[in-house]
Motif scaffolding. Sequence first.
Motif, mmCIF file in Angstrom:
data_model
loop_
_atom_site.group_PDB
_atom_site.id
_atom_site.type_symbol
_atom_site.label_atom_id
_atom_site.label_comp_id
_atom_site.label_asym_id
_atom_site.label_seq_id
_atom_site.Cartn_x
_atom_site.Cartn_y
_atom_site.Cartn_z
ATOM 1 N N UNK A 243 0.841 -1.202 0.000
ATOM 2 C CA UNK A 243 0.000 0.000 0.000
ATOM 3 C C UNK A 243 0.878 1.255 0.000
ATOM 4 N N UNK A 244 0.751 2.126 -1.011
ATOM 5 C CA UNK A 244 1.566 3.338 -1.032
ATOM 6 C C UNK A 244 1.104 4.385 -0.023
ATOM 7 N N UNK A 245 -0.114 4.237 0.494
ATOM 8 C CA UNK A 245 -0.612 5.177 1.497
ATOM 9 C C UNK A 245 -0.024 4.876 2.875
ATOM 10 N N UNK A 246 0.237 3.615 3.148
ATOM 11 C CA UNK A 246 0.657 3.205 4.488
ATOM 12 C C UNK A 246 2.160 3.004 4.634
ATOM 13 N N UNK A 247 2.828 2.678 3.555
ATOM 14 C CA UNK A 247 4.254 2.357 3.625
ATOM 15 C C UNK A 247 5.018 3.305 2.705
ATOM 16 N N UNK A 248 5.937 4.052 3.259
ATOM 17 C CA UNK A 248 6.805 4.897 2.456
ATOM 18 C C UNK A 248 7.961 4.054 1.920
ATOM 19 N N UNK A 249 8.585 4.484 0.822
ATOM 20 C CA UNK A 249 9.688 3.681 0.260
ATOM 21 C C UNK A 249 10.778 3.341 1.262
ATOM 22 N N UNK A 250 11.076 4.253 2.197
ATOM 23 C CA UNK A 250 12.133 3.967 3.165
ATOM 24 C C UNK A 250 11.649 3.107 4.341
ATOM 25 N N UNK A 251 10.356 2.711 4.323
ATOM 26 C CA UNK A 251 9.809 1.841 5.366
ATOM 27 C C UNK A 251 9.587 0.411 4.885
ATOM 28 N N UNK A 252 9.894 0.132 3.637
ATOM 29 C CA UNK A 252 9.710 -1.217 3.116
ATOM 30 C C UNK A 252 10.592 -2.187 3.908
ATOM 31 N N UNK A 253 10.029 -3.287 4.412
ATOM 32 C CA UNK A 253 10.846 -4.228 5.177
ATOM 33 C C UNK A 253 12.098 -4.650 4.418
ATOM 34 N N UNK A 254 13.199 -4.746 5.138
ATOM 35 C CA UNK A 254 14.511 -5.011 4.540
ATOM 36 C C UNK A 254 14.544 -6.318 3.773
ATOM 37 N N UNK A 255 13.729 -7.277 4.155
ATOM 38 C CA UNK A 255 13.753 -8.563 3.456
ATOM 39 C C UNK A 255 13.292 -8.440 2.008
ATOM 40 N N UNK A 256 12.640 -7.326 1.660
ATOM 41 C CA UNK A 256 12.210 -7.116 0.281
ATOM 42 C C UNK A 256 13.170 -6.232 -0.516
ATOM 43 N N UNK A 257 14.378 -6.084 -0.027
ATOM 44 C CA UNK A 257 15.333 -5.175 -0.672
ATOM 45 C C UNK A 257 15.580 -5.523 -2.134
ATOM 46 N N UNK A 258 15.575 -6.806 -2.478
ATOM 47 C CA UNK A 258 15.847 -7.228 -3.853
ATOM 48 C C UNK A 258 14.585 -7.691 -4.581
ATOM 49 N N UNK A 259 13.428 -7.411 -4.017
ATOM 50 C CA UNK A 259 12.171 -7.827 -4.630
ATOM 51 C C UNK A 259 11.602 -6.700 -5.495
ATOM 52 N N UNK A 260 10.767 -7.078 -6.464
ATOM 53 C CA UNK A 260 9.981 -6.080 -7.182
ATOM 54 C C UNK A 260 8.799 -5.691 -6.308
ATOM 55 N N UNK A 261 8.600 -4.391 -6.142
ATOM 56 C CA UNK A 261 7.467 -3.885 -5.370
ATOM 57 C C UNK A 261 6.418 -3.351 -6.321
ATOM 58 N N UNK A 262 5.245 -3.923 -6.258
ATOM 59 C CA UNK A 262 4.096 -3.407 -6.993
ATOM 60 C C UNK A 262 3.345 -2.498 -6.017
ATOM 61 N N UNK A 263 3.513 -1.193 -6.192
ATOM 62 C CA UNK A 263 2.770 -0.250 -5.354
ATOM 63 C C UNK A 263 1.314 -0.304 -5.810
ATOM 64 N N UNK A 264 0.447 -0.675 -4.894
ATOM 65 C CA UNK A 264 -0.945 -0.954 -5.250
ATOM 66 C C UNK A 264 -1.587 0.229 -5.955
ATOM 67 N N UNK A 265 -2.178 0.009 -7.131
ATOM 68 C CA UNK A 265 -2.836 1.112 -7.834
ATOM 69 C C UNK A 265 -4.147 1.505 -7.160
ATOM 70 N N UNK A 266 -4.782 2.524 -7.707
ATOM 71 C CA UNK A 266 -6.047 2.999 -7.156
ATOM 72 C C UNK A 266 -7.070 1.873 -7.109
ATOM 73 N N UNK A 267 -7.738 1.760 -5.975
ATOM 74 C CA UNK A 267 -8.702 0.689 -5.749
ATOM 75 C C UNK A 267 -10.132 1.191 -5.894
ATOM 76 N N UNK A 268 -11.026 0.276 -6.236
ATOM 77 C CA UNK A 268 -12.449 0.565 -6.341
ATOM 78 C C UNK A 268 -13.096 0.325 -4.980
ATOM 79 N N UNK A 269 -13.900 1.254 -4.539
ATOM 80 C CA UNK A 269 -14.576 1.138 -3.246
ATOM 81 C C UNK A 269 -15.826 0.265 -3.399
#
Length: 347
Positions: A243-269
């Motif tokens: 979630x880009x609203x809840x997690x800033x790039x510098x808060x991504x858990x370290x275990x995902x350092x080499x992973x591709x991050x898909x920042x969740x796009x806009x969601x439908x309510x």
Amino acid sequence: MSLVDVHNEWDPLEEMIVGVVDGARVPSPDRGLFALDYCDNVDSPEDIPTGPYDDRVIEETREDLEELAALLRSEGVTVRRPDVTDHSKPFSSPDWTADGEYNYCPRDVLLPIGDTIIETPMANRARYFETFAYRDLLREYFDSGANWISAPKPQLLDDTYNIRPADGVVLNDHEPVFDAANVLRVGEDILYLVSCSGNERGLRWLQRVLGDRYRVHAVRDVYPGTHLDTTITLVRPGLVVISPERVKPDQVPEIFADWEILWCPELVDPGYVWDYPRASIWQGMNFMMIRPDLAVVSDIQVNLIRELEKRDVNVAPARLRHTRTLSGGFHCVTVDVRRTGTLEDYR
């Protein structure tokens, strides 16, 4: 051979528990329920809309869960269900009285890691005995060779909870308290969300019980609400949705350092039935994996589906119409008991 055998969120699925919505209701008000779920929307515990959910919510959700179970069975998955429970019956400890909520979200109650299944020490008094609806299954899993343990049952005294705290810490650290949905499995790494449904002592208890084979990582200061699986969703080794609203790039858990991050796009309510929702719009990224190339995603989340398909993930779109009213998406309403694969280090 143990029927419980699961090491991550994506290996090919063999057995899964799917929740039931029968008898779902809003519990009677108390300090904990108000602090955990309602204080942002109502002024006092007396304003909590206690009682059964609307018949339409129950019927439509029952239909959606049956469709989910049928989808899983069509993919060769063994589907198990909890017992139907009368949640209106009151119960008590020496210090408080409560009644029940539902068996809609097995992900909150049971935590399988490897061949061990843990009954977690949940934060909500109303869910204190919810694992009893799974006891027939737990006995069967135990008899097959699984380790079946229960965390210390918490007292959940009034001073466990802080109402609208200035520092955001709703749950005090008097005893181990956490919901199973505060946890995500990444092989030898375990993520644990410190939040209003999981405290620091619960994190330490889990690390001590799991031992040196696992590394339990605290996820702090990203989401003060309840569970981790509306903030981080694991797809396969090397791909995670955040979630880009809840997690800033510098808060991504370290275990995902080499992973591709898909920042969740806009969601439908999907909407909700009250004047306010029980859960946020981020329920839309609460999806689950049948295998690394097949995800079960809400059929209305077209942007997310498109982004997953761009990354060679097939999607089985499915309905779950009342996620914001009942506070649970596809990951919440299921718990994977057995997946093929072995314990690995994904870093």
